[in-house]
Design an enzyme around this catalytic site. Structure first.
Site, mmCIF file in Angstrom:
data_model
loop_
_atom_site.group_PDB
_atom_site.id
_atom_site.type_symbol
_atom_site.label_atom_id
_atom_site.label_comp_id
_atom_site.label_asym_id
_atom_site.label_seq_id
_atom_site.Cartn_x
_atom_site.Cartn_y
_atom_site.Cartn_z
ATOM 1 N N LYS A 50 2.454 -125.297 15.240
ATOM 2 C CA LYS A 50 2.525 -124.268 16.290
ATOM 3 C C LYS A 50 1.614 -124.642 17.457
ATOM 4 O O LYS A 50 1.997 -124.512 18.626
ATOM 5 C CB LYS A 50 2.144 -122.893 15.703
ATOM 6 C CG LYS A 50 3.217 -122.347 14.745
ATOM 7 C CD LYS A 50 2.773 -121.137 13.922
ATOM 8 C CE LYS A 50 3.878 -120.771 12.917
ATOM 9 N NZ LYS A 50 3.550 -119.638 12.038
ATOM 10 N N GLN A 94 -1.224 -115.735 10.472
ATOM 11 C CA GLN A 94 -0.407 -116.550 9.569
ATOM 12 C C GLN A 94 -0.330 -115.919 8.173
ATOM 13 O O GLN A 94 -1.338 -115.496 7.613
ATOM 14 C CB GLN A 94 -0.985 -117.978 9.479
ATOM 15 C CG GLN A 94 -0.163 -118.952 8.682
ATOM 16 C CD GLN A 94 1.192 -119.285 9.314
ATOM 17 O OE1 GLN A 94 1.381 -119.167 10.518
ATOM 18 N NE2 GLN A 94 2.143 -119.684 8.489
ATOM 19 N N ASP A 117 5.427 -112.453 16.315
ATOM 20 C CA ASP A 117 6.147 -112.638 15.051
ATOM 21 C C ASP A 117 7.291 -111.636 14.913
ATOM 22 O O ASP A 117 8.176 -111.818 14.065
ATOM 23 C CB ASP A 117 5.189 -112.414 13.870
ATOM 24 C CG ASP A 117 4.709 -113.707 13.242
ATOM 25 O OD1 ASP A 117 5.479 -114.682 13.237
ATOM 26 O OD2 ASP A 117 3.571 -113.729 12.747
HETATM 27 N N1 GUN Z 1 4.364 -117.793 7.142
HETATM 28 C C1 GUN Z 1 5.574 -118.363 6.943
HETATM 29 N N2 GUN Z 1 6.401 -118.098 7.989
HETATM 30 C C2 GUN Z 1 5.681 -117.344 8.861
HETATM 31 C C3 GUN Z 1 5.982 -116.769 10.135
HETATM 32 O O1 GUN Z 1 7.089 -116.862 10.689
HETATM 33 N N3 GUN Z 1 4.966 -116.074 10.722
HETATM 34 C C4 GUN Z 1 3.740 -115.921 10.136
HETATM 35 N N4 GUN Z 1 2.814 -115.206 10.776
HETATM 36 N N5 GUN Z 1 3.445 -116.445 8.956
HETATM 37 C C5 GUN Z 1 4.407 -117.157 8.331
#
Ligand code: GUN
Length: 286
Positions: A50, A94, A117
């Site tokens: 990211k 996350q 998200d």
């Molecule tokens: N963990 C796995 N996929 C995601 C996601 O799309 N967003 C977040 N915040 N955590 C994750």
């Protein structure tokens, strides 16, 4: 006959290219804050990807690392501080949080306009009401974009979503069934009886269950579209000690009409949609 490969890297690159122009016209660049709690190795890999995507696109990113054994109140105060910071336009915590920490409580603490998200009850609620114009969860939105990009017609088709998670399965089902997509959706899960027979009827299968190679060739109708959301670490004798495997067995490529690979399928799309959400959130705030 082999399935057409739905290339998430190429589709994600197209999404990112379309964002560059929008970023250039913003008065100040977007600023994504990523909060990571603990040492989950997969989460650290995802967060690194990211951050690299932000750097590629000229999006400012700040990463906040919190110890796994920190008090929950530290996560709460971090989110509150980021909510109040006018320079931060997107916040992502996350998942998974260390066990015992309430993920939903944290999700609902994030200012909905900074919720890149799309997991806040306000953003998910809009989707349930049939309005998909807000900030949508990255992975399901990425899957929809891939299907569109690959020219898959969903209208009136039978889609089976395997998995009912908050992050993928549930929002994915809503997106497939929404007006305009118009699929007929079945949500399958650990209690589903005769998953194989159910899948064999599907024109589209979205596998988001987290079990390596669970969907086998015998479950798939010839010509069906199969999207593999799984990223499973499987131990092996290699130098790394593991390899990544999807939820879909490689032999499915012999039966399916189109198949997204792991890696190089849904993963890069999730990142591209996060970048898209970050730009969108910034536009809404400015
Ligand atoms: N963990 C796995 N996929 C995601 C996601 O799309 N967003 C977040 N915040 N955590 C994750």
């Amino acid at each position: 006959m082999g399935a057409t490969r739905i290339d998430g890297n190429a589709c994600g690159a197209a999404v990112e290219a379309s964002l560059a122009e929008r970023i250039a016209t913003l008065p100040t660049p977007p600023h994504l804050a990523v909060v990571i709690v603990g040492n989950d190795p997969a989460s650290h890999v995802y967060v690194g990807a990211k951050e690299r995507a932000c750097a590629r696109l000229g999006i400012r990113s700040t990463r906040i690392d919190i110890d796994a054994d920190a008090d929950f109140s530290e996560v709460v105060s971090t989110v509150e501080r980021l909510n109040a910071d006018p320079e931060v336009t997107g916040i992502l915590v996350q998942s998974p949080l260390p066990s015992g920490m309430d993920e939903i409580a944290i999700t609902d603490l994030i200012d909905p306009v900074k919720d890149v998200d799309g997991f806040h009850a306000q953003n998910l609620g809009r989707l349930v009401q049939g309005d998909a114009s807000g900030i949508l969860p990255c992975t399901p939105a990425g899957v929809m974009r891939m299907l569109e990009w690959a020219g898959v017609d969903l209208s009136g088709k039978r889609a089976v979503v395997i998995g009912r998670s908050r992050i993928v399965g549930m929002p994915q089902s809503l997106l497939l069934a929404q007006k305009g997509a118009d699929a007929t959706v079945t949500i399958a899960h650990s209690r589903t009886e005769d998953m194989a027979a159910l899948c064999r009827e599907a024109d589209v299968i979205i596998a988001a269950v987290g079990r390596s190679n669970m969907v086998v060739a015998d479950w798939v109708k010839p010509g069906a579209t199969v999207i593999d959301v799984g990223v499973n670490r499987v131990d092996d004798d290699s130098e790394k000690g593991y390899h990544l495997s999807g939820d879909v067995h490689p032999d499915v490529a012999e039966v399916a009409g189109a198949l997204s690979p792991v890696p190089g399928g849904v993963g890069p799309m999730t990142i591209a949609m996060l970048m898209s959400n970050t730009v969108r959130a910034t536009e809404m705030q400015q």
